[in-house]
Write a protein that holds these residues in place. Sequence first.
Motif, PDB file in Angstrom:
ATOM      1  N   LEU A  32       0.840  -1.188   0.000  1.00 18.44           N
ATOM      2  CA  LEU A  32       0.000   0.000   0.000  1.00 18.44           C
ATOM      3  C   LEU A  32       0.880   1.244   0.000  1.00 18.44           C
ATOM      4  O   LEU A  32       1.624   1.488   0.950  1.00 18.44           O
ATOM      5  N   GLU A  33       0.826   1.997  -1.092  1.00 20.94           N
ATOM      6  CA  GLU A  33       1.522   3.277  -1.186  1.00 20.94           C
ATOM      7  C   GLU A  33       0.448   4.360  -1.221  1.00 20.94           C
ATOM      8  O   GLU A  33      -0.233   4.526  -2.226  1.00 20.94           O
ATOM      9  N   LEU A  34       0.319   5.082  -0.120  1.00 28.05           N
ATOM     10  CA  LEU A  34      -0.814   5.994   0.052  1.00 28.05           C
ATOM     11  C   LEU A  34      -0.370   7.447  -0.030  1.00 28.05           C
ATOM     12  O   LEU A  34       0.542   7.874   0.674  1.00 28.05           O
ATOM     13  N   ASN A  35      -1.039   8.183  -0.900  1.00 27.82           N
ATOM     14  CA  ASN A  35      -0.799   9.616  -1.029  1.00 27.82           C
ATOM     15  C   ASN A  35      -2.124  10.334  -0.764  1.00 27.82           C
ATOM     16  O   ASN A  35      -3.109  10.096  -1.450  1.00 27.82           O
ATOM     17  N   ILE A  36      -2.141  11.197   0.262  1.00 26.36           N
ATOM     18  CA  ILE A  36      -3.378  11.862   0.665  1.00 26.36           C
ATOM     19  C   ILE A  36      -3.262  13.365   0.436  1.00 26.36           C
ATOM     20  O   ILE A  36      -2.287  13.998   0.852  1.00 26.36           O
ATOM     21  N   LYS A  37      -4.277  13.913  -0.216  1.00 26.81           N
ATOM     22  CA  LYS A  37      -4.359  15.356  -0.436  1.00 26.81           C
ATOM     23  C   LYS A  37      -5.588  15.870   0.307  1.00 26.81           C
ATOM     24  O   LYS A  37      -6.718  15.497  -0.027  1.00 26.81           O
ATOM     25  N   LEU A  38      -5.346  16.728   1.307  1.00 25.34           N
ATOM     26  CA  LEU A  38      -6.427  17.194   2.181  1.00 25.34           C
ATOM     27  C   LEU A  38      -6.493  18.716   2.212  1.00 25.34           C
ATOM     28  O   LEU A  38      -5.468  19.390   2.095  1.00 25.34           O
ATOM     29  N   PRO A  39      -7.686  19.273   2.439  1.00 20.04           N
ATOM     30  CA  PRO A  39      -7.766  20.710   2.736  1.00 20.04           C
ATOM     31  C   PRO A  39      -7.091  20.981   4.076  1.00 20.04           C
ATOM     32  O   PRO A  39      -7.034  20.104   4.953  1.00 20.04           O
ATOM     33  N   LYS A  40      -6.601  22.189   4.250  1.00 19.18           N
ATOM     34  CA  LYS A  40      -5.904  22.532   5.481  1.00 19.18           C
ATOM     35  C   LYS A  40      -6.795  22.334   6.705  1.00 19.18           C
ATOM     36  O   LYS A  40      -6.329  21.931   7.776  1.00 19.18           O
ATOM     37  N   ALA A  41      -8.083  22.582   6.534  1.00 18.35           N
ATOM     38  CA  ALA A  41      -9.012  22.474   7.658  1.00 18.35           C
ATOM     39  C   ALA A  41      -9.112  21.056   8.193  1.00 18.35           C
ATOM     40  O   ALA A  41      -9.459  20.843   9.358  1.00 18.35           O
ATOM     41  N   PHE A  42      -8.797  20.051   7.344  1.00 14.77           N
ATOM     42  CA  PHE A  42      -8.919  18.655   7.757  1.00 14.77           C
ATOM     43  C   PHE A  42      -7.556  17.999   7.979  1.00 14.77           C
ATOM     44  O   PHE A  42      -7.474  16.783   8.088  1.00 14.77           O
ATOM     45  N   VAL A  62      -2.184   4.213  -4.057  1.00 19.85           N
ATOM     46  CA  VAL A  62      -3.483   4.868  -3.882  1.00 19.85           C
ATOM     47  C   VAL A  62      -3.317   6.382  -3.730  1.00 19.85           C
ATOM     48  O   VAL A  62      -2.458   6.858  -2.987  1.00 19.85           O
ATOM     49  N   MET A  63      -4.164   7.105  -4.440  1.00 17.28           N
ATOM     50  CA  MET A  63      -4.242   8.562  -4.310  1.00 17.28           C
ATOM     51  C   MET A  63      -5.615   8.924  -3.750  1.00 17.28           C
ATOM     52  O   MET A  63      -6.635   8.673  -4.389  1.00 17.28           O
ATOM     53  N   LEU A  64      -5.639   9.468  -2.535  1.00 20.87           N
ATOM     54  CA  LEU A  64      -6.881   9.931  -1.916  1.00 20.87           C
ATOM     55  C   LEU A  64      -6.898  11.451  -1.958  1.00 20.87           C
ATOM     56  O   LEU A  64      -6.017  12.112  -1.406  1.00 20.87           O
ATOM     57  N   SER A  65      -7.890  11.994  -2.654  1.00 21.03           N
ATOM     58  CA  SER A  65      -8.002  13.446  -2.803  1.00 21.03           C
ATOM     59  C   SER A  65      -9.316  13.921  -2.199  1.00 21.03           C
ATOM     60  O   SER A  65     -10.390  13.455  -2.589  1.00 21.03           O
ATOM     61  N   ILE A  66      -9.221  14.843  -1.244  1.00 20.23           N
ATOM     62  CA  ILE A  66     -10.407  15.408  -0.586  1.00 20.23           C
ATOM     63  C   ILE A  66     -10.393  16.918  -0.775  1.00 20.23           C
ATOM     64  O   ILE A  66      -9.388  17.575  -0.513  1.00 20.23           O
ATOM     65  N   SER A  67     -11.505  17.454  -1.252  1.00 17.04           N
ATOM     66  CA  SER A  67     -11.599  18.909  -1.440  1.00 17.04           C
ATOM     67  C   SER A  67     -12.873  19.429  -0.795  1.00 17.04           C
ATOM     68  O   SER A  67     -13.901  18.741  -0.763  1.00 17.04           O
ATOM     69  N   ALA A  68     -12.769  20.631  -0.272  1.00 20.87           N
ATOM     70  CA  ALA A  68     -13.916  21.297   0.349  1.00 20.87           C
ATOM     71  C   ALA A  68     -14.116  22.627  -0.364  1.00 20.87           C
ATOM     72  O   ALA A  68     -13.340  23.561  -0.173  1.00 20.87           O
ATOM     73  N   ASP A 120     -10.973  31.550  10.484  1.00 20.97           N
ATOM     74  CA  ASP A 120     -11.368  30.286  11.118  1.00 20.97           C
ATOM     75  C   ASP A 120     -11.577  29.203  10.053  1.00 20.97           C
ATOM     76  O   ASP A 120     -12.618  28.575   9.971  1.00 20.97           O
ATOM     77  N   GLU A 121     -10.520  28.997   9.229  1.00 24.78           N
ATOM     78  CA  GLU A 121     -10.606  28.006   8.148  1.00 24.78           C
ATOM     79  C   GLU A 121      -9.724  26.797   8.416  1.00 24.78           C
ATOM     80  O   GLU A 121      -9.670  25.863   7.639  1.00 24.78           O
ATOM     81  N   ASN A 122      -9.017  26.822   9.544  1.00 26.55           N
ATOM     82  CA  ASN A 122      -8.106  25.737   9.853  1.00 26.55           C
ATOM     83  C   ASN A 122      -8.707  24.723  10.825  1.00 26.55           C
ATOM     84  O   ASN A 122      -8.011  23.879  11.362  1.00 26.55           O
ATOM     85  N   SER A 123      -9.967  24.825  11.089  1.00 27.58           N
ATOM     86  CA  SER A 123     -10.643  23.869  11.944  1.00 27.58           C
ATOM     87  C   SER A 123     -12.060  23.668  11.429  1.00 27.58           C
ATOM     88  O   SER A 123     -12.623  24.526  10.763  1.00 27.58           O
ATOM     89  N   VAL A 124     -12.611  22.520  11.735  1.00 25.42           N
ATOM     90  CA  VAL A 124     -13.965  22.205  11.294  1.00 25.42           C
ATOM     91  C   VAL A 124     -14.776  21.717  12.492  1.00 25.42           C
ATOM     92  O   VAL A 124     -14.226  21.196  13.474  1.00 25.42           O
TER      93      VAL A 124
END
Length: 291
Positions: A32-42, A62-68, A120-124
């Motif tokens: 498993l080679e995992l690459n995660i792209k997350l928004p700063k808030a998460f 695996v490429m996991l991409s999450i966008s908000a 207040d964009e760095n927390s959810v």
Amino acid sequence: MIKSMTGYGASVTDLANGKYTVEIKSLNSKFLELNIKLPKAFSDKEFFLRNECSKLLERGKVMLSISADVTDAGSKAATINKDLLKHYYTELKDVATLLGDDTKDLMPLALNLPEVVKFDENSVSEEEWKLMIQTFYKAEANFQQFRKDEGAVLEQDLSNRITSILNFMNLVVHEEPNRIPAIKEKLNNMLADAVGKENIDQNRLEQELIYYIDKLDITEEKVRLKSHCDYFLETLKDKDANGKKLGFISQEIGREINTMGSKANDANLQRYVVGMKEELEKIKEQLLNVL
């Protein structure tokens, strides 16, 4: 049932002020080679997501991409560090007075200095995270379905190729009874031409033929090859992912085919062995994409 290692799954959750989008893609990999792209808030959720991916996705690059995508500016409300602003403003005013400069436009300058205004964009909130993780699990379910659908195609192809190997082996079984008499006749003719038929010691010849033909016997190879092929087909039907196990079985199949080829000593049998090898090579290529 096998699954493909390549896959794709996506899910979108619409919000009152935007949307959350999750995409999962994978390619072949031994681990498993995992690459995660997350928004700063998460960003603080990355460890949790890595653990979930390790449990659910098993293997692959695996490429996991999450966008908000949030459109409501009010959702990024700003806070002002009043003490820091006052400190900056006082310092700026003192410097301006010292230099004899105008002090009336210092407020915008002070507001733009580091750490004065924070968004207040760095927390959810817990509710936002709940929506995001639900979106992730939906994308993961779509991803797994993609893998299963591709796996079904792979399973059919692998099954057909193993059946083809077994068909070639049946041709070997059908052809083999003609092989030993042909070898005996060939050796007799060669010996007769070399020393004369009347000079041949038939008892000694029979002993040598028994020893020689025993070395060419492929009964064990046929039995083991049939057993390995049957085991391969059984493993294809298992509910667990068995890509590595199928790879090991295919290696054993290859050993029996190679040994059969080295013992064949017959043009027709060699052709059937070549056909088996061709099918096995295609099986090995397909197994690179099996989870």
